[in-house]
Each structure stands twice: as C-alpha cells, then as structure tokens.
Design a protein around this motif. Structure first.
Motif, short mmCIF file in Angstrom:
data_model
loop_
_atom_site.label_atom_id
_atom_site.label_comp_id
_atom_site.label_asym_id
_atom_site.label_seq_id
_atom_site.Cartn_x
_atom_site.Cartn_y
_atom_site.Cartn_z
N ALA A 67 -27.86 -42.47 97.42
CA ALA A 67 -27.18 -43.53 96.93
C ALA A 67 -26.66 -44.51 97.97
CB ALA A 67 -25.99 -42.93 96.08
N GLU A 68 -26.17 -44.11 98.99
CA GLU A 68 -25.64 -45.12 100.14
C GLU A 68 -26.77 -45.76 100.66
OE1 GLU A 68 -24.14 -44.33 104.68
OE2 GLU A 68 -22.96 -43.25 103.01
N ARG A 69 -27.99 -45.12 100.94
CA ARG A 69 -28.90 -45.92 101.73
C ARG A 69 -29.94 -46.60 101.09
NH1 ARG A 69 -30.01 -39.98 105.33
NH2 ARG A 69 -27.82 -40.43 106.55
N THR A 70 -29.57 -46.83 99.87
CA THR A 70 -30.74 -47.62 99.03
C THR A 70 -29.97 -48.77 98.41
OG1 THR A 70 -30.27 -45.92 97.31
CG2 THR A 70 -32.16 -45.78 98.44
N PRO A 71 -30.85 -49.76 97.91
CA PRO A 71 -30.20 -50.99 97.25
C PRO A 71 -29.60 -50.69 95.81
CG PRO A 71 -32.30 -51.53 97.95
CD PRO A 71 -32.19 -50.07 98.05
N ASP A 72 -28.73 -51.47 95.34
CA ASP A 72 -28.01 -51.22 94.18
C ASP A 72 -28.90 -51.03 92.87
OD1 ASP A 72 -25.75 -51.60 95.59
OD2 ASP A 72 -25.34 -53.61 94.89
N ASP A 73 -30.04 -51.64 92.99
CA ASP A 73 -30.84 -51.45 91.80
C ASP A 73 -32.04 -50.53 91.83
OD1 ASP A 73 -32.15 -52.96 93.67
OD2 ASP A 73 -33.14 -54.34 92.33
N PHE A 74 -31.93 -49.59 93.01
CA PHE A 74 -32.95 -48.70 93.20
C PHE A 74 -32.73 -47.52 92.37
CE2 PHE A 74 -35.29 -45.21 95.60
CZ PHE A 74 -36.24 -45.70 95.82
N THR A 75 -34.20 -46.72 91.96
CA THR A 75 -33.69 -45.62 90.99
C THR A 75 -34.49 -44.43 91.67
OG1 THR A 75 -33.79 -47.20 89.28
CG2 THR A 75 -34.51 -44.90 88.90
N PHE A 76 -33.59 -43.40 91.51
CA PHE A 76 -34.44 -41.93 91.91
C PHE A 76 -34.72 -41.08 90.42
CE2 PHE A 76 -31.99 -43.25 95.35
CZ PHE A 76 -32.50 -42.58 96.58
#
Length: 299
Positions: A62-71
């Motif tokens: 969560a910390e290493r990805t942009p705000d709108d990124f999805t897992f």
C-alpha cells in the motif's frame, strides 16, 4: 467505461531474468513494485495462493503504490479446496492440525476451530490494503476437482459467508459449473451471494477447464482472466512452473477480438478488471499494454 488492466504478479523469475520490463538498476522488491505501478493501474497478487499473506507485506504494498492503484489478491490454496503442505502454514496453525499421515493437507482435514483462526488471519492480512482503499477483489480460484453439486455449492457458500464485506471473485476450473446443464444455476448462485464471476480465456480445445461464459454477476465489478491458449501445457502435469504452463503470447488480432466482449461487459458494471496470467517473461505485461492501447486506456 472503467477498465483496469494488469498482470498476475510482478516478480516472476522469468520476468526479472528476461530484462525487458524492468529498467536497469531496478533490483529491489520496492523498486520493482514502484516501477510496475507506474506502468499499470492493477496487479494480481499470486504469492498469497501459495502461502498465507501477511499484513506487514500488505502495508508495504500500500505504501509503495499510487493512491489509485488496485491489488487483486488470490485466496490461499487451502481455502479454495487445493492441497497444501504444513510448511505453508505458521507453526502454531500447523501443530494444531492432527497428523493425517499424508504429505498434503486439505480443507476437510482442518478442525473447525483452526479453520476459524485461519480465516481470521487471512482477513486480517488484507486489512492494510482495504484501509488504504487499494483492495480490489479477493480471487477464489477453486480446485479443478471441486465440482458443481451439493458439496461444491456448500463450499462456495461458506467462502462467501466467511468473506462478507469483501468483493469476492470466483474462478471455477471444473467444467461442470458452467456447462449447458449447470451454467444458469451457477450464475444464479453467484448473483445471490454478490460474487463476481471470473470470465476465463483459455485453450478452447482442452476439456479440463470451465467454459468461457461472458456474463456479469455483480453490478460493481466484472473480472476477466486471460490464461493464454497453450493447450500443450494446460495440464499441470505437463508443466513444471506456472510460467511454463501459461506460456503464450497473444497476437494483436486476438487482443482486438477480445476487446469487443470486454467492452460489452464493461458497459454493464462500474469497473472491469482484466488480468493477464500468461506469466512467462514479459508476455503478460506486453499484452496488457497492447490491450490498453486497443481499449484507449491510459497506464
């Protein structure tokens, strides 16, 4: 239409070794995820299938990805009816399971109180992503021997009950679920529990796979997984690794053809996830970029 494209995983050994996707010097886990997330809006975590995920890793993602990124997160294999070895479990969970005398454990081998704890820990591990607004679907890829019928239906329903409050996607591998006899009742089951039907693209000529059915069962999300069309390696016994099993490079023509039904289902839902599971070298990433261009989607 909101269509997110990505690949199954970002650390496959063959992807790193081919040196075509990651730029020079991009060697750490953090650097690779940050670079991947600069190229795509979506990724599927496959490591959570082989072993229980951890909240600490989820927090780092969560910390290493942009705000709108999805897992999208694959469910742990023991929960989907697959076999697992004790070494894939934490020591306290493993020792709480009675010895069976067999190498592999199955869901039926786990005492109910241990199952409760296993499910609790699995949900807890997802919380950092959910709190960050980055958790997409939890993907339950059910074992190929889990067939349509009272026992199979009961297990799907239990998974739905255990995962209330999460978006759960379901991929069947046994062909009985979506054959001419059972497809309608299976889709009704998914709609009743608000489960997302995973539309599978896979070799058309093999029989040990679920049928491809372009239907939506949840108004919020449609899910398409593209496994490639390599019939020679589709059977797990014919491939030593996932990258070998799903070794397939979609042509531009095939991706253009797939873009039509993808657009059609995307018009019926809020968001559509398209995951490339052809994970040999950079096939999935290249194909995802091509499909994004065809669909007019930005990275």
């Amino acid at each position: 239409m909101k269509i997110l494209c990505g690949s199954a995983g970002w650390t496959d050994k063959t992807l790193v070794a081919c040196k075509r996707f990651y730029p020079p010097g991009c060697r750490s886990a953090e650097a690779r995820l940050r670079f991947y997330a600069s190229q795509f809006p979506l990724v599927e975590v496959d490591s959570s299938y082989y072993g229980m995920p951890s909240a600490s890793n989820a927090a780092l993602w969560a910390e290493r990805t942009p705000d709108d990124f999805t897992f999208d997160i694959k469910a742990f294999r023991l929960l989907t009816g697959h076999q697992a070895v004790r070494a894939s479990l934490t020591k306290d969970i493993a020792t709480a399971i009675p010895e069976t005398g067999k190498k592999n454990l199955y869901y039926r081998d786990i005492p109910s109180e241990v199952l409760d704890e296993l499910w609790r820990r699995y949900r807890d591990a997802l919380e950092p992503l959910r709190r960050a607004g980055k958790l997409g679907a939890v993907l339950f890829q059910f074992a190929p021997w889990l067939s349509c019928g009272p026992e199979g239906n009961a297990h799907v329903e239990e998974c739905a009950d255990r995962m209330q409050g999460y978006t759960v996607a379901v991929e069947f591998r046994n062909n009985s679920w979506l054959d001419d006899k059972n497809a309608s009742s299976t889709l009704d089951l998914l709609r009743r529990y608000k489960l997302v039907h995973v539309i599978m693209d896979a070799p058309a000529e093999v029989t040990n796979r679920a049928h491809t059915v372009w239907e939506v069962t949840n108004p919020d999300l449609a899910f398409v997984r593209l496994h490639g069309r390599n019939a020679d390696t589709w059977s797990p016994t014919g491939a030593s690794t996932a990258s070998t099993r799903f070794d397939y490079d979609y042509s531009d023509g095939e991706l253009t053809q797939l873009s039509g039904p993808i657009r059609d289902i995307a018009r019926q839902v809020v968001t559509t996830h398209v995951i490339f599971n052809n994970c040999r070298e950079d096939q999935g990433q290249r194909n995802a970029r091509t499909l994004m261009a065809i669909l007019g989607q930005r990275g």
